[in-house]
Design a protein around this motif. Sequence first.
Motif: not given
Lengths: 242, 304, 344
Positions: B74-81, B123-126
Amino acid sequence: MELYSPEGLRIDGRRWNELRRFECKINTHPHSADGSSYVEQGNTKIICMVRGPMEPAMKSQVNATSSTVEVNVSLANFSTFERKKRSKTDKRITELKTTLERTFNECIMGHLYPRTLISVTVQVLAQDGGLLAAMTNAVTLALIDAGIAMYDYVSGVNAGLYDQTSALLDLNTLEENDMCSLTIGVIGKSEKLALVVLEDKLPLDRLESVLAIAIAGSHRIRELMDMEVRKHGNMRLAKVSV
Amino acid sequence: MSRSIEISENQRKFLLESLKHGFRLTDRPFDHVRDISLYLSPTEYGYVEVSWGKTKLACRVTATVTTPYEDRPFEGIFTINSEISTMASMRFDTSRSNEEILIARIIEKAVRRSNSLDLESLCIIAGEKVWEITVDLNYLNYDGNFIDVGCFAVMLALHHFKKPDISINGNSIVVHDINERQPVPLSILHIPICLTYSFYNLTDKESNIKGEDADEICLLDADLLEELNRDGSLVITLNKNRELIQLSKNGGLPISAQQFLELTFKSMKTIDQLTDLIKTKIKEHEELRYKTENFKLLEASADR
Amino acid sequence: MDITEVISITKPQSSSQYNNIDESNDDSDIEMGESSAGGASAGIVTPGELITEDPIWMKGHGTYFLNDSTYSSVAGSVSRVNRLLSVIPLRGRYSPETGDHIVGRITEVANKRWKVDIGTRQDAVLMLGSVNLPGGILRRKSESDELQMRNFLKEGDLLNCEVQTIFSNGIASLHTRSLKYGKLRNGIFLKVPSSLIVKSKNHAYDLPGSVSVILGSNGYIWLHKTLANTSTTTTVNQNAAKIQGRDYAPGQGSISITRLEEESSWEIYSDQNDPNITSSTRSNISRYYNVIKALAYGELGITEQRVILGYEASLAYSNIGSLIDRESMEQICQEVLNSEKMRG
């Protein structure tokens, strides 16, 4: 599962201000290291070995005015609940390593050992919360065992805040995962903080109460470590005079 | 091996003497941040350049659609480079030094681990399709204090960024171009701001460890010379809701608990200032865009 | 915050035989009274502990001070000698002193010197001018010597030497300017804690079983086969023997003293072990090795007498390998102590 019952008991039966079982031994590896120690804080078990002061392995490590402290942290694959292979350059390990190096650089009287290297190896056998605190304690004991001059003990413990209201001392993994955890390293009997690491949110107005119980806990751990050092020292003295 | 910046004894002593007399070499008050200049890209969303004094960095946010992690459907992905190249300073090179890793880790703890960005809103489509938000920090010039500037820039960029609008047709998604449909801003739950305090011990070591008085000097937002000569540092991350996101004092000069608590409380004022700065800047920028790109015409509702 | 707020549960303390466990309050000042010259006080101090607030003491090793208060920086026993207050740490690395006979290992070949590991904080140096060069002691050092240093001593070589001086930064300077010092051959190396080696006039001993030992003051020990021609037989005697034995032809070998040094020097830097070491000698060397390890385990001071006593005790074990069992080691230590008591 309730981490802190209304009667004031945690899942392992402790009170809010109760430390886990603290066991420590020094001089555990007399032949493989100049100083060594073994610390158990609850189920967190750590071996620490110190070599030095010795000739630096690399010319780049030579510091003309003071000793260089090098810390190597190794988390065993079996140390957590699930077996997990960790690379040596893991960010978390690097952070722990750097924190320990910077903490002990301040506490060791480095100016007495110029151009030397003090190499500290920390081996974590089991992790159950309070990792940085237990490592700090283990390193302190190993350095004392090696006879390296230090200003004072650095004792560490962690504390957390449950449900925005109750401060809890000495968290284990389950508690750490669920609430914020503040790890501190205190110098000797004073209230000087050598290291402070807080991960996860903590309301600013609650900081003081969590910090207070953590400092008290650190002082108690320092007492326990001191007792062990004295016991060991007296034993040695008795042997020598025989 | 990266080259370290050599500071002559003269410079070092001069700095410490001035601190003893109560002023910084740049004549800034001890608890003031440097002058901040911000640049938000008028043409695209998610690109900002931030300068605190001479420390300058650029931050870009990009978004792509991807499959989520299996254990978090249910969660998106978040990264910091966050990578520091030699462009910023000779001190940094291709090998990741401990310093760089610490900076990256603190920014990550402050922004990512504190859930400042609502991942569930991505989230777009779980279980199948989510947004992956990537933040790239490029450090352009190093004049001390990458952590604070970095965190500030990330938050500013996240506010500035808008992701393309999406419509779902059964199992397929249509990503609308930003010219076709107005893009959607990110859902930001709170704004963490980092403040780095640097400590200096002007007396001897023994007084620091065993002495009663706290004689340590404490500076906010150290520039290059101050940072290279400091004896310890503390990074406090707070948001406007008086929540401590993280604290990092990775060793360094020991300070008394009293002084420590005072610093955290004092920081609130600066945190408020900086948070307001972000908000006003974004708001200004929005209004500017509104005018220049004639959004008024795009609005579906008409004035009544 | 009051420390009594913290609950900690510890194991019950057994009633200590050492009545030195300090259970008093935090900043207790140790009573000074009339300071006596010499002697260590009972009990130990730990880092950060306040030793005294009397400004009259001079602060020695193991202490630091702030204003008038003196604190300990190591865990150890306090020593008050005349006006000097210091803390002797319980453990520490070997600290070199001038005149110590030690065993070291070459770690580096540098410009006109070798770096030698002797177990101290910093490696010692062995200057090119401090070794015997082939060709006699009166030979001048030439540039080719500097380039050929590896032919004499290279990384990994063991040697026994003496500490000549100690520089102001603590680095020891060694020399091998005597026939009893030099590169080591025909034996085995072992390390014991340096505190167990008793300093005495002589550190090289011949032990029964054609084994000799060098007990370095730094805890580095070399066990080797006893030299067939010991230093007592010199070229002079050999030539004298030849003259008497009627094989002597005039001009064959000379009796000059410089030649004597020269001949022995060529062999000093040889890397060849003696090919004729018998298996009984080898097993004796192993036996002595295990005996010394046993003495170190029992934390007994290592002297020639104890090594021999230990050897005799170990003869009860026909299998040398079984000497490394903990029980065997304890047994040997016990026997050594008993034999010593018996001998008075």
